[in-house]
Enzyme design. Structure first.
Site, PDB file in Angstrom:
ATOM      1  CG  ASN A   1      -1.958   0.927   1.384  1.00  0.00           C
ATOM      2  OD1 ASN A   1      -2.374   1.194   2.507  1.00  0.00           O
ATOM      3  ND2 ASN A   1      -2.488   1.447   0.303  1.00  0.00           N
TER       4      ASN A   1
ATOM      5  CD  GLN B   1      -4.637   5.370   0.658  1.00  0.00           C
ATOM      6  OE1 GLN B   1      -3.669   4.619   0.855  1.00  0.00           O
ATOM      7  NE2 GLN B   1      -5.793   4.933   0.219  1.00  0.00           N
TER       8      GLN B   1
ATOM      9  CG  ASN C   1      -8.847   7.608  -0.110  1.00  0.00           C
ATOM     10  OD1 ASN C   1      -8.039   6.806   0.351  1.00  0.00           O
ATOM     11  ND2 ASN C   1     -10.022   7.836   0.448  1.00  0.00           N
TER      12      ASN C   1
ATOM     13  CB  CYS D   1      -4.058   6.195   6.021  1.00  0.00           C
ATOM     14  SG  CYS D   1      -3.243   5.115   4.826  1.00  0.00           S
TER      15      CYS D   1
ATOM     16  CG  ASN E   1      -0.905  -0.431   5.439  1.00  0.00           C
ATOM     17  OD1 ASN E   1      -0.498  -1.167   6.342  1.00  0.00           O
ATOM     18  ND2 ASN E   1      -1.788  -0.831   4.550  1.00  0.00           N
TER      19      ASN E   1
ATOM     20  CG  HIS F   1     -12.865  -0.116   7.726  1.00  0.00           C
ATOM     21  ND1 HIS F   1     -12.079  -0.589   6.700  1.00  0.00           N
ATOM     22  CD2 HIS F   1     -12.209   0.960   8.242  1.00  0.00           C
ATOM     23  CE1 HIS F   1     -10.981   0.142   6.609  1.00  0.00           C
ATOM     24  NE2 HIS F   1     -11.037   1.096   7.519  1.00  0.00           N
TER      25      HIS F   1
ATOM     26  CG  ASN G   1     -12.221   2.172   3.650  1.00  0.00           C
ATOM     27  OD1 ASN G   1     -11.563   2.451   2.651  1.00  0.00           O
ATOM     28  ND2 ASN G   1     -12.425   3.063   4.635  1.00  0.00           N
TER      29      ASN G   1
ATOM     30  CD  GLU H   1      -7.088   1.261   0.993  1.00  0.00           C
ATOM     31  OE1 GLU H   1      -7.154   2.513   1.086  1.00  0.00           O
ATOM     32  OE2 GLU H   1      -6.052   0.620   1.186  1.00  0.00           O
ATOM     33  NE  ARG H   2     -13.673   6.731   2.937  1.00  0.00           N
ATOM     34  CZ  ARG H   2     -13.903   7.413   4.065  1.00  0.00           C
ATOM     35  NH1 ARG H   2     -15.117   7.880   4.328  1.00  0.00           N
ATOM     36  NH2 ARG H   2     -12.945   7.607   4.954  1.00  0.00           N
TER      37      ARG H   2
ATOM     38  CB  CYS I   1      -6.676  -1.871   3.715  1.00  0.00           C
ATOM     39  SG  CYS I   1      -7.602  -0.508   4.440  1.00  0.00           S
ATOM     40  N   GLY I   2      -4.320  -1.051   6.221  1.00  0.00           N
ATOM     41  CA  GLY I   2      -4.025  -1.147   7.652  1.00  0.00           C
ATOM     42  C   GLY I   2      -5.262  -0.994   8.514  1.00  0.00           C
ATOM     43  CB  THR I   3      -7.971   1.560   8.695  1.00  0.00           C
ATOM     44  OG1 THR I   3      -8.104   1.736   7.281  1.00  0.00           O
ATOM     45  CG2 THR I   3      -7.177   2.701   9.305  1.00  0.00           C
ATOM     46  N   GLY I   4      -8.214  -1.458   7.450  1.00  0.00           N
ATOM     47  CA  GLY I   4      -9.064  -2.610   7.105  1.00  0.00           C
ATOM     48  C   GLY I   4      -8.682  -3.829   7.921  1.00  0.00           C
TER      49      GLY I   4
END
Ligand SMILES: N[C@H](CCC[C@H](N)C(=O)O)C(=O)O
Length: 263
Positions: free
Chosen positions: A13, A46, A64, A73, A75, A149, A180, A198-199, A207-210
């Site tokens: 990412n 991003q 984004n 974000c 990552n 998410h 997301n 990802e949105r 995707c880290g937050t994912g």
């Protein structure tokens, strides 16, 4: 005016990072889109802008690939900790903390939010399992980890046509800020196998937050035990969480190159 940038990636990412703590840089959707464009600009998932903060060592702003400015974000947060050595970071999604953990970076994303209006959703629904379906995907969990998410659990995440289903779900009117989309399966050893639409960026390698949202949803639903390994196309993150605790994510962050560009 020529400005220096750093190109970094977290499990594939990728990010372009401008440090504007000493010299302001006016960023907007148009400029972010051009810089993120892989033919017309530098190219990234991003675009990250670092600014002064009076609440943390620095403020991180995130755009984004499509130019939309968003709250969080995962990552990129690890990359910013690795690049700057900052231990506290202010974002629109909340205050984050981070530190080096051997050759990895650990980041605390704060506590997840499960209220329908915190995700946010357009109307009240049970966020543990939304009564909604898109083709073969149904009954997702919905939560915010600073950004919104959805998490679907399926028998085999590799077989889901996320490139087709992702856009329809991202833009569904039920999600006033879009969302997301995470599709995960449980590996025999208890790890999570995750793919994310990802949105504002589409299919990314990680995707880290994912990964954090999916781990929290799995732990909450007793599908996984903390700390859990989250395996994605670009690599693996370790996520630890328990109710009323912040989410802690640990993983790699790599500097690829530095450059200059005329803005
Ligand atoms: N697409 C996300 C932002 C980037 C998240 C992802 N790159 C990560 O590592 O968390 C959103 O619109 O909320």
């Amino acid at each position: 005016m020529r400005r220096r940038f750093d190109k970094m990636e977290g499990l594939g990412n990728d990010f372009v990072i401008f440090d504007a703590r000493r010299e302001a840089l006016a960023m907007d959707a148009t400029l972010a889109r051009r810089l993120a464009d892989r033919q017309l600009g530098i190219g990234c998932d991003q675009l990250i802008l670092l600014e002064p903060s009076d609440r943390a060592e620095l403020r991180m702003r995130i755009w984004n690939h499509d130019g939309s400015e968003v709250q969080s974000c995962g990552n990129a947060t690890r990359c910013v900790v690795a690049l700057t050595g900052a231990r506290t970071i202010e974002t629109a999604g909340g205050l984050l903390s981070g530190s080096a953990a051997g050759d990895r970076i650990e980041v605390s994303l704060g506590e997840p939010r499960f209220g329908w209006d915190e995700v946010p959703l357009d109307y009240p629904m049970d966020t543990a399992a939304l009564p909604m379906r898109w083709g073969p995907l149904e009954g997702p969990a919905a939560l915010s980890v600073g950004n919104p998410h959805l998490v679907f659990f399926v028998p085999d995440s590799a077989t889901v046509s996320l490139d087709e289903l992702g856009p329809a779900i991202e833009h569904d009117p039920a999600f006033p800020e879009r969302i997301n989309v995470n599709v995960a399966s449980i590996a025999p050893d208890g790890a999570l196998q995750l793919r994310t639409w990802e949105r504002g960026a589409g299919l990314t390698r990680a995707c880290g937050t994912g990964a954090c949202a999916t781990a929290v949803a799995a732990i909450r639903a007793r599908r996984a035990v903390s700390p859990v390994e989250v395996r994605m196309t670009g690599g693996t993150l370790r996520v630890a969480w328990a109710p009323s605790e912040p989410i802690r994510m640990t993983g790699a962050a790599t500097h690829v190159f530095s450059g200059e560009i005329a803005l």
